[in-house]
Design a protein around this motif. Sequence first.
Motif, short mmCIF file in Angstrom:
data_model
loop_
_atom_site.label_atom_id
_atom_site.label_comp_id
_atom_site.label_asym_id
_atom_site.label_seq_id
_atom_site.Cartn_x
_atom_site.Cartn_y
_atom_site.Cartn_z
N GLU A 4 0.88 -1.13 -0.10
CA GLU A 4 0.06 0.11 0.11
C GLU A 4 0.78 1.50 0.01
O GLU A 4 0.52 2.12 -0.77
CB GLU A 4 -1.01 0.01 1.24
CG GLU A 4 -1.74 1.46 1.21
CD GLU A 4 -2.64 1.42 2.62
OE1 GLU A 4 -3.66 2.02 2.48
OE2 GLU A 4 -2.17 0.82 3.49
N LEU A 5 1.89 1.33 0.77
CA LEU A 5 2.72 2.44 0.98
C LEU A 5 3.59 2.50 -0.33
O LEU A 5 3.81 3.59 -0.67
CB LEU A 5 3.60 2.44 2.14
CG LEU A 5 3.00 2.57 3.55
CD1 LEU A 5 4.01 2.42 4.62
CD2 LEU A 5 2.23 3.98 3.65
N GLN A 6 3.93 1.33 -0.83
CA GLN A 6 4.78 1.52 -2.04
C GLN A 6 4.18 2.17 -3.30
O GLN A 6 4.41 2.88 -3.98
CB GLN A 6 5.23 0.17 -2.44
CG GLN A 6 6.35 -0.03 -3.81
CD GLN A 6 6.66 -1.34 -4.22
OE1 GLN A 6 5.56 -2.11 -4.34
NE2 GLN A 6 7.62 -1.66 -4.39
N ARG A 7 3.01 1.61 -3.39
CA ARG A 7 2.03 2.07 -4.51
C ARG A 7 1.88 3.46 -4.21
O ARG A 7 1.65 4.34 -5.23
CB ARG A 7 0.71 1.45 -4.53
CG ARG A 7 0.79 -0.02 -5.17
CD ARG A 7 -0.69 -0.57 -5.39
NE ARG A 7 -1.42 0.08 -6.00
CZ ARG A 7 -1.52 0.10 -7.53
NH1 ARG A 7 -0.66 -0.82 -7.90
NH2 ARG A 7 -2.31 0.81 -8.19
N ALA A 8 1.54 4.03 -3.06
CA ALA A 8 1.31 5.47 -3.04
C ALA A 8 2.65 6.31 -3.02
O ALA A 8 2.48 7.29 -3.38
CB ALA A 8 1.14 5.54 -1.35
N ALA A 9 3.74 5.60 -2.56
CA ALA A 9 4.98 6.34 -2.91
C ALA A 9 5.22 6.61 -4.49
O ALA A 9 5.66 7.99 -5.24
CB ALA A 9 6.25 5.74 -2.43
N TYR A 10 4.79 5.72 -5.38
CA TYR A 10 5.01 5.75 -6.79
C TYR A 10 3.92 6.71 -7.32
O TYR A 10 4.18 7.55 -8.18
CB TYR A 10 5.00 4.39 -7.34
CG TYR A 10 6.10 3.94 -7.51
CD1 TYR A 10 7.44 4.02 -8.06
CD2 TYR A 10 6.46 2.53 -6.46
CE1 TYR A 10 8.61 3.50 -8.03
CE2 TYR A 10 7.73 1.77 -6.44
CZ TYR A 10 8.82 2.31 -7.46
OH TYR A 10 9.84 1.47 -7.31
N SER A 11 2.57 6.59 -6.71
CA SER A 11 1.41 7.68 -6.98
C SER A 11 1.96 9.07 -7.16
O SER A 11 1.38 9.91 -7.64
CB SER A 11 0.44 7.15 -6.24
OG SER A 11 -0.27 5.94 -6.58
N VAL A 12 2.88 9.55 -6.12
CA VAL A 12 3.04 10.74 -5.92
C VAL A 12 4.28 11.33 -6.72
O VAL A 12 4.45 12.40 -6.53
CB VAL A 12 3.24 11.31 -4.21
CG1 VAL A 12 1.88 10.90 -3.61
CG2 VAL A 12 4.28 10.57 -3.76
N LEU A 13 4.59 10.58 -7.58
CA LEU A 13 5.87 11.04 -8.44
C LEU A 13 5.08 11.35 -9.96
O LEU A 13 4.41 10.78 -10.40
CB LEU A 13 6.95 9.74 -8.46
CG LEU A 13 7.42 9.43 -7.61
CD1 LEU A 13 8.41 8.13 -7.65
CD2 LEU A 13 7.84 10.34 -6.59
N VAL A 320 -0.68 11.46 5.48
CA VAL A 320 -0.42 12.50 4.60
C VAL A 320 0.16 11.66 3.15
O VAL A 320 -0.47 12.49 2.14
CB VAL A 320 0.86 13.60 5.31
CG1 VAL A 320 1.48 14.26 4.06
CG2 VAL A 320 0.40 14.30 6.37
N LEU A 321 0.88 10.77 3.24
CA LEU A 321 1.06 10.00 1.87
C LEU A 321 -0.04 9.48 1.38
O LEU A 321 -0.37 9.67 -0.08
CB LEU A 321 2.24 9.12 2.30
CG LEU A 321 2.55 8.19 1.00
CD1 LEU A 321 3.16 9.01 -0.13
CD2 LEU A 321 3.58 7.24 1.53
N LEU A 322 -0.84 8.94 2.25
CA LEU A 322 -1.97 8.03 1.54
C LEU A 322 -3.02 9.05 0.99
O LEU A 322 -3.61 8.89 -0.36
CB LEU A 322 -2.56 7.17 2.63
CG LEU A 322 -1.77 5.94 2.75
CD1 LEU A 322 -2.43 5.15 3.99
CD2 LEU A 322 -1.30 5.06 1.83
N ALA A 323 -3.18 10.42 1.64
CA ALA A 323 -4.16 11.39 1.04
C ALA A 323 -3.51 11.92 -0.08
O ALA A 323 -4.46 12.14 -1.21
CB ALA A 323 -4.42 12.31 2.23
N ALA A 324 -2.32 12.27 -0.30
CA ALA A 324 -1.69 12.63 -1.52
C ALA A 324 -1.77 12.08 -2.69
O ALA A 324 -2.17 12.18 -3.57
CB ALA A 324 -0.19 13.00 -1.19
N ALA A 325 -1.59 10.69 -2.35
CA ALA A 325 -1.66 9.74 -3.49
C ALA A 325 -3.21 9.41 -3.81
O ALA A 325 -3.43 9.51 -5.00
CB ALA A 325 -1.17 8.24 -3.03
#
Length: 341
Positions: A4-13, A320-325
């Motif tokens: 979940e966090l990995q997908r979110a991290a790529y989603s904000v790029l 914060v990360l999940l909301a941004a993604a």
Amino acid sequence: MSSELQRAAYSVLLPAFADLQLDDTVRRYLSRGGVSILLGETRDEYVGRGMSPARKAAETSAGFINIAREAAALAGAPVLVAVDQELGGIERLHQLVPAVASRAELEGLGADVIEKRCFEMATVARSLGVNLFLAPIVDVVTGANPWLHNRHLGADPHEVSRVSCAFIRGVQRAGVIATAKHFPGHYVTEHDPAIAEATVPGPLELLDANLDVFRQVIATGVKAVMPGPAVFAALDPEQSASTSPAVIGLLRDTLGFDGLIISDDLDAVSILRGNSIPDTAVASLVAGAHLLLVSSESGLDAIAEAIVNAVHEGALDRQVLLAAAAKVRHLASQGARDEQQ
């Protein structure tokens, strides 16, 4: 890495590259959760404020359509496909879309005419698969600014607002997201922030005209805003606008903007300020950005890993990360629904 966090991290790029080909790095990014790409330009084209004759001769509508479809297929989800399509500045789509007007011509055109032409231009862009413009430039430039030379709309805040709001209305009516840049308004920037550390000097009062324009484009309904690359000493003497909680807080909390916040190019010397790109990416998210503009060659996997590690270490709040993604993905999905209607 947590999936979940990995997908979110790529989603904000938002990786940028200069051609219409997805290399292995970008393909991997899309398969791991990325949902945004920037079809950019070369450094020479950026400096020259125009696409090269070779590009104009070689690129076709089919090239844009194909890369947009391929990106969505790899992502398994709707994708934001961004370009710089500025008014009288960098026009990434060159002759593939109808021209709006030169910078000199805009002053003599009524807002309704500008809006109509922008709608027609964006409608064609949308048919090519493009759904995000990193434009308009709304900085009210009153002094030296080699970075925005031949790109900005002038020193009159009323004219900048009139033209920018017409652009935003026309583009977004066509289903393309507009991005007002570069918050909070680089009225003077003596150095090019892409290659040198740049500071906008002076007291906060000198920002009033720029902030008024941002208030007006926000009231018009602009869906995205891009903080800029310079340090605004009156707001935050240490961090660039794209990594400053104070600057992004001004945009979000004081001006009331609740749309997508896109960082400027994190590879810029003025944003990095001696820090690594992964650390700068984390800083931008902590400051309140949702989507991070980076070169596709800047180490996307390392950036995503640093973002996830920052969550695990407590430097970046998980929500914060999940909301941004989620915000990025929502806009991409919203755009896909608009296209189907």
